[in-house]
Design a protein around this motif. Structure first.
Motif, PDB file in Angstrom:
ATOM      1  N   GLU A 636      68.990 144.314  47.755  1.00  0.00           N
ATOM      2  CA  GLU A 636      69.760 143.292  47.039  1.00  0.00           C
ATOM      3  C   GLU A 636      70.251 142.213  47.989  1.00  0.00           C
ATOM      4  OE1 GLU A 636      72.151 141.492  43.867  1.00  0.00           O
ATOM      5  OE2 GLU A 636      70.236 142.536  44.081  1.00  0.00           O
ATOM      6  N   ARG A 637      70.798 142.624  49.144  1.00  0.00           N
ATOM      7  CA  ARG A 637      71.298 141.627  50.099  1.00  0.00           C
ATOM      8  C   ARG A 637      70.156 140.790  50.659  1.00  0.00           C
ATOM      9  NH1 ARG A 637      74.475 145.884  52.000  1.00  0.00           N
ATOM     10  NH2 ARG A 637      73.132 146.089  53.824  1.00  0.00           N
ATOM     11  N   GLY A 638      69.009 141.413  50.891  1.00  0.00           N
ATOM     12  CA  GLY A 638      67.858 140.649  51.360  1.00  0.00           C
ATOM     13  C   GLY A 638      67.419 139.606  50.353  1.00  0.00           C
ATOM     14  N   TYR A 639      67.445 139.963  49.073  1.00  0.00           N
ATOM     15  CA  TYR A 639      67.079 138.991  48.043  1.00  0.00           C
ATOM     16  C   TYR A 639      68.113 137.877  47.967  1.00  0.00           C
ATOM     17  CZ  TYR A 639      66.031 136.964  43.508  1.00  0.00           C
ATOM     18  OH  TYR A 639      65.731 136.083  42.502  1.00  0.00           O
ATOM     19  N   MET A 640      69.408 138.229  48.070  1.00  0.00           N
ATOM     20  CA  MET A 640      70.461 137.222  48.016  1.00  0.00           C
ATOM     21  C   MET A 640      70.340 136.242  49.175  1.00  0.00           C
ATOM     22  SD  MET A 640      73.547 139.808  46.978  1.00  0.00           S
ATOM     23  CE  MET A 640      74.849 138.646  47.387  1.00  0.00           C
TER      24      MET A 640
END
Length: 649
Positions: A636-640
């Motif tokens: 999720e953080r990588g996508y954000m």
């Protein structure tokens, strides 16, 4: 004569400060780009840092032109164009950054956003006029500190534009400080506002210098550009310090240490070398020395000495940063831990030393293997097939007997090796009921016993190996415990990173985004338990994750199917790359997730297939779910970060 010397000294100081401003601004631009996630704070700072670097790089370039020949003036024109990029757009970047600070404190304004856009458009128009016409900036002219640009007919209008936006930005800085509710945040904003005052006010006389090239005496005129270059380094450092905390899921002490170490090893070293490059040729001219040759040795000398000095000063710097002996000790812990490679190297060296003392050609060290219930080789000298044959055949019974005898006191094995099948066997001493391993050395048939001197040396080496093996086993259990609590620690750091400013938007994100809630791990567990359908999947808060929303088009716009795909991706990221040991803990956790949730097998089937008890299964299942939650949070953080939304204030 004195006045001339002071003017020359001020000119040299201005050249040095302009160079230092460009070096530090560019260095911190690189730091923020490589150490922090992409978000509104880092983007606005990167624009400011780039334009500051361009402005003062161009200033340092064109003030170096001290002659009226054609080549020098052509170079001065090039550097004037580089500087024009910063001069035209920097006021807009200041207003952009100040707007970001206000928004981080909860002050949202559509009007300010429009002003930012208009400021950049106006700045682009000023840049076009500076590069393509002489209406704002004309060609260079020689001054007492080098060359400087001449003014055009529209230059006064540009000065009014720049001064207005700069003072407006300063006002926004103070407004942001006033909106901070806590003492610590007001203090940080106070640092930021104070460091911005000096370069902001110094920027004004720098702009006015071009209007006063012939109206002000030389001793006073040289102070105008000097005022503009003073204070830029502290400002850009404090701006980077504030931005470094935005969206970074690390404790403050780690961010602070990273930034300080980078400043010392990068920009500080670059500024010192620049000082030598500027000062030594002028000093050599005064003292009639071969300055070029001396400059090379001086630069190499200062680089080597500064690196060595920083290494020696690192413990003191860490103590100043942390002011906590526990943290300093943890910082040094990585140098004290023994990895598996370190243990293998130590045991190999110990075994080689034992073989050399006993004058034999082969030996091995074996430790208990909990998977098979036997022993596995940890270090081998000589033919490995012989050592494996000993463990697989008669030697295993002897080792079991040694383990039983080693549990009693005064059994006679410690210091007196047991001979078996052509080996001397030395049990490694441990604090538990069972020795942590055994060291075996080849026993020549013509040597019935060991001398007292040989026994004393060998026993010292065996004791050292015993301590190393037992310490590594203890360390591994501690590491496994830390891995178990790592997701919770990481989540606490995430919460802290989101609350650096009292921002309603940040609090709203905490409430809406399941990634930042204490129930995140429970939501992952519920989604896995109803992986193939059920209310815990269709009504799960994980459906609000951005990566799940992004997966909708690939899953027929079905939210449950999209969440299932993301969970499957999270589980697959845990699949170990090394398949040589299927009973390793990583493989066990992965197989539990795959069979229990992705394949839907029953618990009894899984425990039989993996040869474990039900209590052990449930314990490992909890650990596996924690790893899935951690993997999902990482995705999720990588996508954000990819979408430029990470850590939004």
């Amino acid at each position: 004569m004195v006045t001339t010397s002071l003017v020359a000294a001020c000119a040299i100081l201005h050249l040095f400060l302009a160079s230092a401003d460009a070096i530090v601004a560019f260095s911190l631009l690189v730091y923020v780009a490589t150490h922090t996630p992409r978000n509104t704070a880092t983007i606005s700072f990167s624009v400011v840092a780039f334009l500051v670097a361009a402005m003062w790089l161009g200033e340092a370039g064109h003030v170096s032109a001290r002659s009226a020949d054609t080549q020098s003036l052509r170079e001065a024109v090039f550097w004037l164009h580089v500087q024009a990029v910063g001069l035209a757009l920097l006021p807009a970047a200041y207003i952009h950054f100040s707007d970001m600070l206000l928004r981080s404190t909860g002050s949202l304004s559509t009007g300010r956003r429009v002003v930012v856009v208009v400021a950049y458009i106006t700045g682009a128009a000023w840049l076009a006029l500076m590069l393509l016409t002489d209406t704002v900036m004309a060609g260079p002219v020689l001054t007492v500190w080098g060359s400087h640009f001449q003014t055009g007919t529209l230059y006064p209008a540009y000065v009014v534009y720049s001064v207005t936006l700069t003072l407006w930005s300063l006002y926004n800085f103070f407004r942001a400080r006033h909106r901070c509710l806590t003492t610590s945040l007001r203090r940080r904003m106070g640092y930021l506002s104070f460091t911005f005052v000096v370069p902001a006010l110094g920027f004004i006389p720098y702009l006015l210098a071009a209007l006063m090239l012939t109206a002000v005496p030389e001793p006073l005129l040289v102070l105008f550009p000097l005022a503009g270059s003073i204070g830029v380094v502290p400002m850009i450092v404090v701006l980077a310090y504030i931005v470094s905390y935005q969206g970074v899921f690390l404790p403050d002490r780690v961010v602070k240490q990273s930034l300080i170490n980078y400043l010392l090893r990068g920009p500080f070293l670059g500024v010192v070398v620049t000082f030598l490059v500027i000062a030594i040729p002028r000093l050599g001219h005064v003292l009639d020395l071969f300055s070029d040759r001396f400059l090379i040795f001086a630069v190499v000398f200062i680089i080597v000495v500064l690196q060595a000095a920083l290494d020696r000063l690192r413990p003191f710097i860490n103590r100043l940063i942390y002011q906590d002996e526990e943290i300093v000790w943890l910082e040094e812990l990585n140098q004290r831990l023994l990895t598996s490679a370190d243990l293998n190297e130590l045991l190999n060296n110990t075994l080689i030393a034992v073989c050399e003392v006993l004058r034999v050609r082969s030996g091995f060290i074996a430790v208990p293997d909990r998977r098979t219930g036997g022993y596995s080789l940890q270090a081998v000298v000589g033919p490995i097939a012989k050592a494996r044959s000993f463990l697989e055949q008669d030697g295993i019974k002897t080792l079991a007997m040694i383990s039983q005898q080693g549990a009693g006191e005064g059994n006679g094995n410690n210091g007196y090796p047991l001979a078996s099948d052509g080996y001397w066997l030395f049990p490694l001493a441990g604090q538990g009921d069972e020795p942590p391993g055994v060291l075996a050395a080849e026993k020549p048939q013509q040597r019935p016993d060991l001398s007292a001197e040989e026994m004393e040396i060998v026993q010292v080496l065996v004791d050292r190996a015993s301590i190393a093996v037992e310490d590594v086993q203890l360390q591994r259990s501690i590491v496994q415990t830390l891995k178990g609590v790592a997701p919770e620690i990481e989540q606490v750091q995430q919460w802290g990173s989101q609350l650096r400013f009292a921002s309603p938007s940040a609090l709203a994100q905490l409430e809406a985004d399941p990634l930042y809630t204490p129930e995140f791990h429970r939501a992952v567990r519920d989604a896995l338990s109803h992986y193939w359908g059920g209310p815990k999947l269709t009504g799960n808060p994980l459906l609000n994750l951005r990566v799940v929303q992004a997966a909708l088009p690939e899953n027929n716009n079905n939210p449950s199917q999209a969440l299932r795909a993301v969970l499957r991706q999270s589980v697959e990221t845990l699949r170990p790359a090394d398949d040589r040991d299927p009973m390793a803990n990583e493989w066990i956790l992965y197989n539990i997730l795959r069979m229990r949730f992705l394949q839907g097998k029953r618990v009894k089937e899984i425990v039989q297939e993996l040869a474990m008890s039900e209590s052990d299964f449930y314990r490992k299942e909890r650990a596996a779910i924690r790893e899935v939650a951690r993997a999902l949070a990482t995705i999720e953080r990588g996508y954000m970060n990819t979408q430029g939304e990470g850590g939004r204030s």
